[in-house]
Design a protein around this motif. Structure first.
Motif, PDB file in Angstrom:
ATOM      1  N   ARG A  35       0.839  -1.195   0.000  1.00 17.77           N
ATOM      2  CA  ARG A  35       0.000   0.000   0.000  1.00 17.77           C
ATOM      3  C   ARG A  35       0.872   1.242   0.000  1.00 17.77           C
ATOM      4  O   ARG A  35       2.032   1.207   0.400  1.00 17.77           O
ATOM      5  CB  ARG A  35      -0.901   0.014   1.244  1.00 17.77           C
ATOM      6  CG  ARG A  35      -1.930  -1.097   1.285  1.00 17.77           C
ATOM      7  CD  ARG A  35      -3.088  -0.768   0.399  1.00 17.77           C
ATOM      8  NE  ARG A  35      -4.043  -1.862   0.293  1.00 17.77           N
ATOM      9  CZ  ARG A  35      -5.131  -1.818  -0.434  1.00 17.77           C
ATOM     10  NH1 ARG A  35      -5.398  -0.723  -1.122  1.00 17.77           N
ATOM     11  NH2 ARG A  35      -5.942  -2.836  -0.510  1.00 17.77           N
ATOM     12  N   ARG A  75      -7.990   3.056  -0.524  1.00 18.97           N
ATOM     13  CA  ARG A  75      -8.606   2.791  -1.818  1.00 18.97           C
ATOM     14  C   ARG A  75      -8.335   1.339  -2.212  1.00 18.97           C
ATOM     15  O   ARG A  75      -7.239   0.812  -2.032  1.00 18.97           O
ATOM     16  CB  ARG A  75      -8.024   3.744  -2.863  1.00 18.97           C
ATOM     17  CG  ARG A  75      -8.618   3.629  -4.245  1.00 18.97           C
ATOM     18  CD  ARG A  75      -8.068   4.717  -5.144  1.00 18.97           C
ATOM     19  NE  ARG A  75      -6.610   4.794  -5.072  1.00 18.97           N
ATOM     20  CZ  ARG A  75      -5.903   5.815  -5.546  1.00 18.97           C
ATOM     21  NH1 ARG A  75      -6.504   6.848  -6.084  1.00 18.97           N
ATOM     22  NH2 ARG A  75      -4.591   5.793  -5.462  1.00 18.97           N
ATOM     23  N   CYS A  76      -9.351   0.685  -2.724  1.00 22.68           N
ATOM     24  CA  CYS A  76      -9.241  -0.717  -3.171  1.00 22.68           C
ATOM     25  C   CYS A  76      -8.823  -1.654  -2.039  1.00 22.68           C
ATOM     26  O   CYS A  76      -8.059  -2.603  -2.251  1.00 22.68           O
ATOM     27  CB  CYS A  76      -8.249  -0.841  -4.336  1.00 22.68           C
ATOM     28  SG  CYS A  76      -8.737   0.066  -5.816  1.00 22.68           S
ATOM     29  N   ASP A  77      -9.319  -1.376  -0.840  1.00 21.81           N
ATOM     30  CA  ASP A  77      -9.023  -2.279   0.280  1.00 21.81           C
ATOM     31  C   ASP A  77     -10.220  -3.155   0.633  1.00 21.81           C
ATOM     32  O   ASP A  77     -10.216  -3.872   1.634  1.00 21.81           O
ATOM     33  CB  ASP A  77      -8.574  -1.493   1.508  1.00 21.81           C
ATOM     34  CG  ASP A  77      -9.677  -0.603   2.085  1.00 21.81           C
ATOM     35  OD1 ASP A  77     -10.732  -0.435   1.421  1.00 21.81           O
ATOM     36  OD2 ASP A  77      -9.484  -0.066   3.194  1.00 21.81           O
ATOM     37  N   ASP A 133     -14.653   4.406  -3.847  1.00 21.44           N
ATOM     38  CA  ASP A 133     -13.253   4.052  -3.650  1.00 21.44           C
ATOM     39  C   ASP A 133     -12.969   2.598  -3.996  1.00 21.44           C
ATOM     40  O   ASP A 133     -11.813   2.168  -4.003  1.00 21.44           O
ATOM     41  CB  ASP A 133     -12.827   4.321  -2.204  1.00 21.44           C
ATOM     42  CG  ASP A 133     -13.717   3.608  -1.197  1.00 21.44           C
ATOM     43  OD1 ASP A 133     -14.957   3.681  -1.330  1.00 21.44           O
ATOM     44  OD2 ASP A 133     -13.179   2.976  -0.278  1.00 21.44           O
ATOM     45  N   GLU A 134     -14.020   1.848  -4.323  1.00 24.24           N
ATOM     46  CA  GLU A 134     -13.854   0.425  -4.617  1.00 24.24           C
ATOM     47  C   GLU A 134     -14.350   0.035  -6.008  1.00 24.24           C
ATOM     48  O   GLU A 134     -13.946  -1.006  -6.530  1.00 24.24           O
ATOM     49  CB  GLU A 134     -14.614  -0.415  -3.574  1.00 24.24           C
ATOM     50  CG  GLU A 134     -14.160  -0.191  -2.140  1.00 24.24           C
ATOM     51  CD  GLU A 134     -12.720  -0.607  -1.919  1.00 24.24           C
ATOM     52  OE1 GLU A 134     -12.284  -1.621  -2.499  1.00 24.24           O
ATOM     53  OE2 GLU A 134     -12.008   0.096  -1.164  1.00 24.24           O
ATOM     54  N   THR A 179     -12.833   4.436  -9.392  1.00 23.34           N
ATOM     55  CA  THR A 179     -11.643   3.658  -9.069  1.00 23.34           C
ATOM     56  C   THR A 179     -11.680   2.330  -9.797  1.00 23.34           C
ATOM     57  O   THR A 179     -12.694   1.628  -9.764  1.00 23.34           O
ATOM     58  CB  THR A 179     -11.550   3.406  -7.551  1.00 23.34           C
ATOM     59  OG1 THR A 179     -11.590   4.660  -6.864  1.00 23.34           O
ATOM     60  CG2 THR A 179     -10.262   2.696  -7.199  1.00 23.34           C
ATOM     61  N   CYS A 191     -10.344  -0.941  -9.363  1.00 18.32           N
ATOM     62  CA  CYS A 191      -9.660  -1.821  -8.429  1.00 18.32           C
ATOM     63  C   CYS A 191      -9.466  -3.204  -9.048  1.00 18.32           C
ATOM     64  O   CYS A 191     -10.267  -3.647  -9.872  1.00 18.32           O
ATOM     65  CB  CYS A 191     -10.452  -1.952  -7.131  1.00 18.32           C
ATOM     66  SG  CYS A 191     -10.615  -0.402  -6.209  1.00 18.32           S
ATOM     67  N   CYS A 233     -11.228  -9.252  -6.651  1.00 21.32           N
ATOM     68  CA  CYS A 233     -11.145  -9.605  -5.239  1.00 21.32           C
ATOM     69  C   CYS A 233      -9.970 -10.546  -5.001  1.00 21.32           C
ATOM     70  O   CYS A 233      -9.685 -11.436  -5.810  1.00 21.32           O
ATOM     71  CB  CYS A 233     -12.437 -10.301  -4.793  1.00 21.32           C
ATOM     72  SG  CYS A 233     -13.909  -9.278  -5.002  1.00 21.32           S
ATOM     73  N   ARG A 258     -16.399 -12.278  -4.524  1.00 19.05           N
ATOM     74  CA  ARG A 258     -17.016 -11.220  -5.316  1.00 19.05           C
ATOM     75  C   ARG A 258     -18.520 -11.424  -5.412  1.00 19.05           C
ATOM     76  O   ARG A 258     -18.987 -12.481  -5.827  1.00 19.05           O
ATOM     77  CB  ARG A 258     -16.405 -11.179  -6.717  1.00 19.05           C
ATOM     78  CG  ARG A 258     -17.057 -10.116  -7.636  1.00 19.05           C
ATOM     79  CD  ARG A 258     -16.340  -9.992  -8.956  1.00 19.05           C
ATOM     80  NE  ARG A 258     -15.020  -9.410  -8.799  1.00 19.05           N
ATOM     81  CZ  ARG A 258     -14.795  -8.104  -8.687  1.00 19.05           C
ATOM     82  NH1 ARG A 258     -15.811  -7.245  -8.715  1.00 19.05           N
ATOM     83  NH2 ARG A 258     -13.564  -7.651  -8.551  1.00 19.05           N
TER      84      ARG A 258
END
Length: 206
Positions: free
Chosen positions: A79, A141-143, A153-154, A159, A161, A164, A170
């Motif tokens: 990250r 972001r993308c967490d 943010d996902e 975003t 990303c 999964c 998913r």
């Protein structure tokens, strides 16, 4: 009129005598100061003029930065992070200005960074949500977690990303905390977390 008699050296030869005017010292050239006080005053004036020029330059161009510019790094969890002043410690972006001094010297809570977040934060620490008024730390972001509140943010288009990870499933989540993926630990727990119930019927579990 006073007569000047030559001085006689030990070998009998006449030695020339030099008249010294009042206020002069022997061996002093034409540019020597006649008085020590005048030389000292000139030195002090030169020092004061130098200090005044330095103060004027600082006022015009600003004082030099107290610390080196902030630098990004990559944490152990892959990250975006904040590189501490020791150039060895890399803390998570969300660890900056969180009220806890994580860097060895505490620069992650420095007033220069935290006086007006997010404006005062380095750009690499900030990520923007779908709503321009909302922001998150770049490592959020993308967490997998709905940090923006609208999943921007996902999910695309805000975003992009990656799919999964191995610890996620998913599905269109019904849990506000998650967006397009849920933790596999929630699968097969007899509680619906996906709108298509795939967490109970398709997900193999953790």
């Amino acid at each position: 009129m006073n007569k000047i008699f030559p001085q006689v050296e030990a070998n009998g030869k006449a030695a020339a005598r030099t008249n010294v005017l009042p206020g002069e010292e022997a061996g002093c050239g034409p540019f020597c100061c006649s008085r020590r006080g005048a030389c000292l005053s000139a030195s002090l004036l030169l020092l004061l003029a130098t200090l005044a020029a330095l103060i004027a330059l600082i006022a015009i161009f600003g004082s030099p930065p107290r610390t080196p510019a902030a630098q990004a790094c990559v944490t152990l969890t892959n990250r975006t992070g904040f590189l501490c002043r020791d150039r060895r410690s890399c803390i998570s972006a969300s660890g900056v200005c969180d009220g806890v001094r994580t860097c060895p010297h505490g620069e992650d809570e420095d007033e220069d960074f935290c006086r007006d977040v997010p404006k005062s934060l380095p750009q690499f620490l900030v990520a923007h949500c779908g709503d321009p008024a909302s922001w998150i730390y770049s490592d959020q972001r993308c967490d997998g977690t709905n940090n923006c509140g609208d999943c921007s943010d996902e999910l695309i288009p805000v975003t992009a990303c990656p799919p999964c990870g191995p610890g996620w499933w998913r599905c269109p989540s019904t849990v506000f905390k998650y967006c397009g993926c849920i933790p596999r630990s929630l699968c097969r727990d007899r509680v619906q977390h996906c709108s298509d119930w795939s967490d109970e019927y398709s997900c193999p579990g953790p």
